[in-house]
Design an enzyme around this catalytic site. Structure first.
Site, mmCIF file in Angstrom:
data_model
loop_
_atom_site.group_PDB
_atom_site.id
_atom_site.type_symbol
_atom_site.label_atom_id
_atom_site.label_comp_id
_atom_site.label_asym_id
_atom_site.label_seq_id
_atom_site.Cartn_x
_atom_site.Cartn_y
_atom_site.Cartn_z
ATOM 1 N N ASP A 66 -56.556 15.249 84.462
ATOM 2 C CA ASP A 66 -55.352 15.979 84.828
ATOM 3 C C ASP A 66 -54.230 14.963 85.050
ATOM 4 O O ASP A 66 -54.484 13.761 85.155
ATOM 5 C CB ASP A 66 -55.635 16.782 86.102
ATOM 6 C CG ASP A 66 -54.420 17.541 86.579
ATOM 7 O OD1 ASP A 66 -53.709 18.105 85.735
ATOM 8 O OD2 ASP A 66 -54.180 17.568 87.799
ATOM 9 N N LYS A 67 -53.004 15.428 85.103
ATOM 10 C CA LYS A 67 -51.871 14.530 85.314
ATOM 11 C C LYS A 67 -51.411 14.551 86.762
ATOM 12 O O LYS A 67 -51.563 13.575 87.484
ATOM 13 C CB LYS A 67 -50.711 14.906 84.381
ATOM 14 C CG LYS A 67 -49.473 14.038 84.564
ATOM 15 C CD LYS A 67 -48.320 14.547 83.769
ATOM 16 C CE LYS A 67 -47.749 15.834 84.333
ATOM 17 N NZ LYS A 67 -47.128 15.656 85.675
ATOM 18 N N LYS B 284 -25.066 15.676 83.674
ATOM 19 C CA LYS B 284 -26.152 14.689 83.632
ATOM 20 C C LYS B 284 -27.221 15.200 82.678
ATOM 21 O O LYS B 284 -27.454 16.412 82.576
ATOM 22 C CB LYS B 284 -26.751 14.457 85.027
ATOM 23 C CG LYS B 284 -27.454 15.660 85.634
ATOM 24 C CD LYS B 284 -27.989 15.344 87.025
ATOM 25 C CE LYS B 284 -28.704 16.556 87.629
ATOM 26 N NZ LYS B 284 -29.187 16.299 88.999
ATOM 27 N N GLY C 127 -50.824 21.143 82.334
ATOM 28 C CA GLY C 127 -50.089 22.382 82.134
ATOM 29 C C GLY C 127 -48.600 22.149 81.972
ATOM 30 O O GLY C 127 -47.858 23.082 81.665
ATOM 31 N N ASP C 128 -48.156 20.906 82.179
ATOM 32 C CA ASP C 128 -46.738 20.597 82.051
ATOM 33 C C ASP C 128 -46.278 20.642 80.599
ATOM 34 O O ASP C 128 -47.089 20.636 79.674
ATOM 35 C CB ASP C 128 -46.449 19.206 82.629
ATOM 36 C CG ASP C 128 -46.153 19.274 84.117
ATOM 37 O OD1 ASP C 128 -45.830 20.371 84.588
ATOM 38 O OD2 ASP C 128 -46.238 18.239 84.795
ATOM 39 N N LYS D 81 -58.369 23.902 79.123
ATOM 40 C CA LYS D 81 -58.880 22.569 79.465
ATOM 41 C C LYS D 81 -60.388 22.514 79.238
ATOM 42 O O LYS D 81 -60.903 21.560 78.641
ATOM 43 C CB LYS D 81 -58.547 22.223 80.921
ATOM 44 C CG LYS D 81 -57.082 21.953 81.193
ATOM 45 C CD LYS D 81 -56.877 21.522 82.640
ATOM 46 C CE LYS D 81 -55.426 21.180 82.908
ATOM 47 N NZ LYS D 81 -55.206 20.662 84.271
ATOM 48 N N ASP E 274 -58.179 22.536 87.601
ATOM 49 C CA ASP E 274 -59.067 21.588 86.920
ATOM 50 C C ASP E 274 -60.530 21.962 87.053
ATOM 51 O O ASP E 274 -61.402 21.293 86.483
ATOM 52 C CB ASP E 274 -58.858 20.165 87.486
ATOM 53 C CG ASP E 274 -57.422 19.709 87.398
ATOM 54 O OD1 ASP E 274 -56.828 19.902 86.323
ATOM 55 O OD2 ASP E 274 -56.889 19.189 88.387
#
Length: 1048
Positions: free
Chosen positions: A338-339, A499, A614-615, A691, A715
């Site tokens: 996972d991140k 920005k 999931g990002d 996953k 996860d």
């Protein structure tokens, strides 16, 4: 019963039960039944106790989650209807009824569901938001919901609320799913839609699977082969018995009593077959499985006790939750990580910036030598914020207009909400961590965002309160990769502040900025080379006429019915051009400590690391670059974005990142084929269920050992699917830990778990198994050779007590000590030289080939053990002139030779000697002789005359020099081939372990395999970090502005 069923999944256990039944038949058994049933019961008991302990521990941990508290207002017919949650995890899938925020809004974090840490908005239906916090009205709420059945789709919900004779459509915007966390919202009330296993989180968790190691599965196959080998030996000896009985034995039947049942040589052979099956069954002894469980338990305690995997900041040690997988840790080929919370800390810090062509800030390595900036002059400064370049604060104090404009932009151009609870205590409610980092930086440098309304933004600029009129917010989205605000200053000036990603913002600058743009671009390359996330900043002054004309167009486009989003984008594009460049920011997305070095080391060990998150794609790629999984040296990098095979054949060949829809059925083979050829794989936008699907695909197509590591409930499914599941005790709760096989606090501990504990466990287990099979074939096959000289009568060479005690007492502890403590290199060398890990991946230390070598070695040793004493004693007289070739003297000589040979062999096999090893090896020999002389003594004969009839045999046999010479010759002949082979192999074909040991003996360091970490130079936008579209419209609508927010 379930535990017994699982234990009988081991073929050997069923095999021993079958042997026990055979031993109860007196016509074929020459050994007592207790020699099998006692060890079998010990095996079952030890294994059952271990499994019960594991299950009780898991049950205790599960209760920590299951007993999370929430206030229940109504329990109707035992169906919990309405919950009150306040800054807690949601325990069920809830329909949001009302909240503390205006218009029934509710802010949640869904990191446990999809890995995203940005805040998301949920809004109750207007008819239910009016209920507010009125407990009486909420208790009387009697609405009913008809909805879809339980499923695992996290982003979809379809239902209808029936209340007061009306129907109200429901979708995902009104749902609070189990696992989400209430943020920046005081309280909310909800109605339970799904609970327990029906929740979407649990639907994504998958089933808990009983995990077995590859060695376990191989041992099951080997037991079948050994049983086949045993049957073949039994058949050979049975045929020999039939022939012998017909040709020789028939002449002696008149002298020997035979049962009437045995009336033919063929039937005699049949009974002899089963007798030899019983006698030779020790080729797979029951003690093997007891020893394996003890070794695994010992390895588990070593991991639990490892102080180098203890995290003192949170008092979290490493923990083994499943004790049967330790050696599998030494064979991992694929890691699925996972991140958020696993690789990253989810903390963003403002580190550097470039303003008007000048850089400010210092690199991480320079922080140690520098005192941080003192922000004590600012009473509202965030005390946690640190910056290490004093020249920037000096420029602000000197009134540098460009520096002021830079931080003014950061304090105005955002979607942050503020709340000042007490004097001097300013709380920011941020949508994403990067926005929080930028606004906090502006706050500390004297440009403090104080509050906002739908029409104004109030900022304290260097102690002076300034209120800007908010004219428009040009919101962020994934295509624009920028956001802008248009404000009017107190003196009437209209300005646009923007920005965004430098790649899109530089294209919209005024031509006069070309020189500054190139200089800033160089600074961005420098920032990116340090792994920082960058944003470019620009502004534009607008005339009142220009703005009014543009705003009229914007309002028209905002009310258009067709292609509204495209028309709005065109309007934004019209105003966001010819801007003046201010500079750039550099924000660090903090990785966990040691992540980069850990990933580099694991890659050197030929372990492929896949990140499943999931990002969105940009975020996943940014993290890949931050931890150096992706580098600019990668020439062949893909993005898989198509939904079909044909589409993917034409996909962009720029970066290798996989979208979730690449997992569709018709793309599975292409996905696995391409992904497994790549050094790095990043899968983005994957659900928890997907996953697990990725893990299952690799398990199915690659037959490799997989490891999944994560820290959130999203996860759990992949942790359960992988061969080994590891939970990080992180910020997202304990769900992943509770479902895992191993847990610890930091990702960097994974390197030690695999390279030290995993590698040692695999090394020790393989050595243990090789020695065990060798030892038992050496011990057992002596009976096979003896069968040719005893008329195939199923007579044993050794006495019954030696057969019972050999694997339990004489030869058990030395091999246990080797299996627990042996090591070819120390822990530091295991960590430094990643290539040492490869033998486990290639399964070199114990496989079918090495098994047959061990069997051949055992057969050879058994041959020497029988025929050397047999030849030496044939027609031989002792020193006293008496014949010494009696059965018991021969048995004592062979047994003594066996104990000494296997002890010498384990001494040759042991690489790392401890006091325990020495004590067990020497102690086993001493115990053997003590028991041998005791069983042949006068005293025990007096007590048990029927069980120990051979009085004085051991003393008589071992007092003769010729017997000791035979034992010495047998030992030398048995071990010399092994010594010769190992000497030649180490000299002619050394392994990396041999090379390391040789260099250590010569005190010459081997070439170090510690990886070097190289910097990259790819620029990445900080807006890639989970920024969500729609907050701008929410702010200007005023729906999320509460009374407490606007108070100053």
């Amino acid at each position: 019963p379930v535990n017994l069923f699982e234990q009988f999944q081991r073929v050997a256990n069923a095999y021993f039960l079958f042997l026990l039944i055979l031993q109860l038949i007196p016509e074929i058994s020459s050994l007592s039944w207790f020699t099998t049933i006692v060890p079998l019961m010990v095996v079952f008991t030890i294994t059952a106790v271990k499994d019960v302990t594991d299950d009780c521990f898991r049950h205790k941990s599960d209760n920590q989650v299951n007993n999370r508290q929430a206030e229940v207002l109504i329990d109707a017919l035992r169906d919990d209807r309405i919950y009150l949650t306040s800054l807690f995890f949601s325990q069920a899938d809830l329909l949001l009824l009302s909240s503390s925020e205006p218009h029934g809004l509710c802010y949640i974090e869904t990191a446990e569901l999809d890995g995203e840490t940005n805040l998301k908005v949920r809004q109750a239906l207007p008819v239910t938001s009016e209920l507010g916090a009125d407990i009486r009205r909420l208790a009387e709420f009697d609405g009913g919901v008809v909805c879809e059945p339980p499923n695992n789709k996290l982003d979809k919900f379809t239902g209808v609320l029936f209340w007061k004779d009306n129907r109200y459509s429901l979708n995902n915007e009104q749902m609070l799913l189990r696992g989400c966390v209430l943020r920046n919202t005081g309280w909310c009330f909800g109605m339970v839609i799904f609970a327990g296993p029906d929740t979407k989180l649990m639907q994504n968790s998958g089933r808990t699977k009983f995990k077995r190691t590859s060695i376990d599965r191989l041992m099951n196959a080997l037991v079948l082969w050994i049983f086949g080998f045993l049957v073949c030996m039994g058949i050979i000896l049975a045929i020999g018995n039939s022939i012998w009985e017909q040709q020789v034995g028939a002449h002696f039947r008149i002298y020997l009593y035979w049962s009437e049942v045995v009336n033919s040589s063929v039937f005699s052979g049949f009974l002899t077959f089963w007798s030899y099956i019983i006698i030779l069954n020790s080729v797979v002894p029951i003690s093997l499985y007891v020893s394996v469980e003890v070794i695994r338990l010992g390895h588990s305690y070593f991991i639990n006790w490892d102080r180098k995997m203890y995290y003192p900041k949170k008092d979290i040690p490493a923990e083994v939750r499943t004790t049967t997988l330790n050696e599998e840790l030494g064979q991992v080929e694929y890691i699925f990580s996972d991140k958020t919370g696993t690789i990253t800390q989810n903390i963003m810090t403002f580190n550097k910036c470039s303003i008007n062509g000048k850089t400010y800030g210092k690199s991480v390595s320079e922080h140690i030598k520098t005192v941080p900036v003192d922000f004590s002059f600012n009473p509202l400064a965030d005390r946690k914020f640190q910056f290490y370049d004093h020249s920037l604060i000096e420029s602000i104090k000197l009134g540098d207009s460009m520096v002021h404009e830079f931080f003014r932009l950061l304090s105005l151009c955002h979607t942050v909400m503020s709340e000042e609870k007490n004097a001097g205590e300013l709380i920011y409610q941020v949508q994403s961590p990067d926005e929080g980092a930028l606004v906090t930086a502006a706050r500390n440098f004297g440009f403090i965002f104080k509050s906002r309304t739908p029409e104004t933004i109030t900022v304290e600029e260097m102690g002076k309160l300034v209120t800007y009129q908010l004219l428009a917010i040009l919101d962020f989205n994934n295509i624009r990769k920028r956001m802008s605000v248009i404000v009017q200053t107190p003196d009437g000036q209209i300005k646009l502040y923007c920005k965004g990603a430098d790649t899109v913002l530089f294209e919209r600058l005024h031509p006069s900025n070309e020189e500054l743009m190139y200089l800033t671009s160089d600074h961005l390359e420098e920032f990116a080379g340090e792994g920082l996330r960058t944003l470019a900043l620009a502004y534009k002054s607008l005339t009142e006429e220009h703005f009014k004309e543009w705003f009229k167009i914007l309002q028209e486009e905002n009310t258009s019915l067709d292609n509204r989003n495209e028309h709005l984008a065109a309007a934004y594009e019209e105003i966001e051009k010819d801007m003046m460049l201010l500079g750039a920011t550099a924000v660090e997305d903090k990785l966990q400590e040691g992540v980069t070095e850990t990933i580099a080391s694991l890659s050197l060990a030929n372990i492929k690391i896949w990140v499943l998150t999931g990002d969105k794609q940009e975020t996943a790629m940014n993290i890949g670059y931050s931890c150096h999984m992706l580098t600019d040296t990668m020439n062949e990098i893909f993005i898989v974005t198509g939904h079909t095979v044909m589409e993917n054949q034409h996909s962009d060949r720029e970066y290798f990142v996989l979208q979730a829809h690449a997992l569709e059925a018709d793309l599975e083979n292409e996905f696995v084929e391409v992904a497994c050829m790549c050094q790095t794989v990043i899968c983005c936008r994957v659900t928890p269920c997907q996953k697990a699907q990725v893990v299952e695909l690799v398990k199915k197509h690659r037959k490799a050992v997989t490891l999944a590591i994560g820290d959130g409930a999203n996860d759990i499914s992949m942790i359960k699917s992988a061969h080994i599941g590891i939970g990080i005790s992180g910020e997202e709760g304990m769900q992943a830990v509770l479902a895992s096989d191993y847990s610890f606090a930091q990702f960097r501990y994974l390197k030690r778990l695999l390279f030290v504990h995993g590698r040692w466990s695999y090394f020790r287990m393989c050595k243990f198994l090789c020695y065990f099979f060798y030892k038992n074939f050496s011990f057992t096959l002596v009976h096979f050779w003896f069968g040719f000289f005893c008329g195939f009568s199923a007579q044993t060479v050794y006495d019954q007590w030696f057969i019972t005690l050999f694997n339990i007492v004489y030869a058990s502890l030395p091999v246990l000590a080797m299996g627990l403590f042996d090591q070819d290199v120390n822990d530091q060398n295991s960590m430094d030289y990643a290539k040492l890990y490869e033998p486990g991946q290639l399964n070199l230390l114990f496989n079918k080939h090495t098994f047959f070598i061990c069997i051949a070695h055992g057969v050879y040793t058994s041959f020497a053990l029988f025929f050397i004493p047999y030849g030496a004693f044939y027609n031989t007289a002792g020193e006293d002139g008496k014949h010494i070739a009696d059965y018991q003297s021969f048995a004592v000589t062979v047994a003594t030779s066996l104990v000494i040979v296997v002890s010498v062999q384990i001494a040759l096999d042991t690489s790392y000697w401890t006091a325990i090893n020495r004590f067990f090896v020497l102690g086993s020999i001493a115990v053997y002789f003590a028991i041998l002389f005791a069983m042949h003594s006068d005293g025990i004969f007096v007590i048990f005359p029927n069980h120990f009839p051979f009085v004085g045999n051991a003393r008589n046999s071992l007092s003769q020099i010729s017997v000791w010479l035979v034992i010495l010759l047998t030992t030398v002949v048995s071990v010399m081939p092994v010594i010769t082979f190992r000497f030649l192999k180490e000299d002619l074909n050394p392994t990396i372990t041999d090379q390391l040991q040789k260099s250590r003996r010569k005190q010459k360091p081997l070439q170090n395999y510690i990886p070097r970490v190289y910097r990259r130079n790819s620029r990445r936008s900080a807006y890639a970090f989970s920024h969500q579209e729609g907050f701008g419209e929410l702010i200007t609508s005023g729906k999320n502005i509460s009374d407490r927010t606007v108070k100053l």
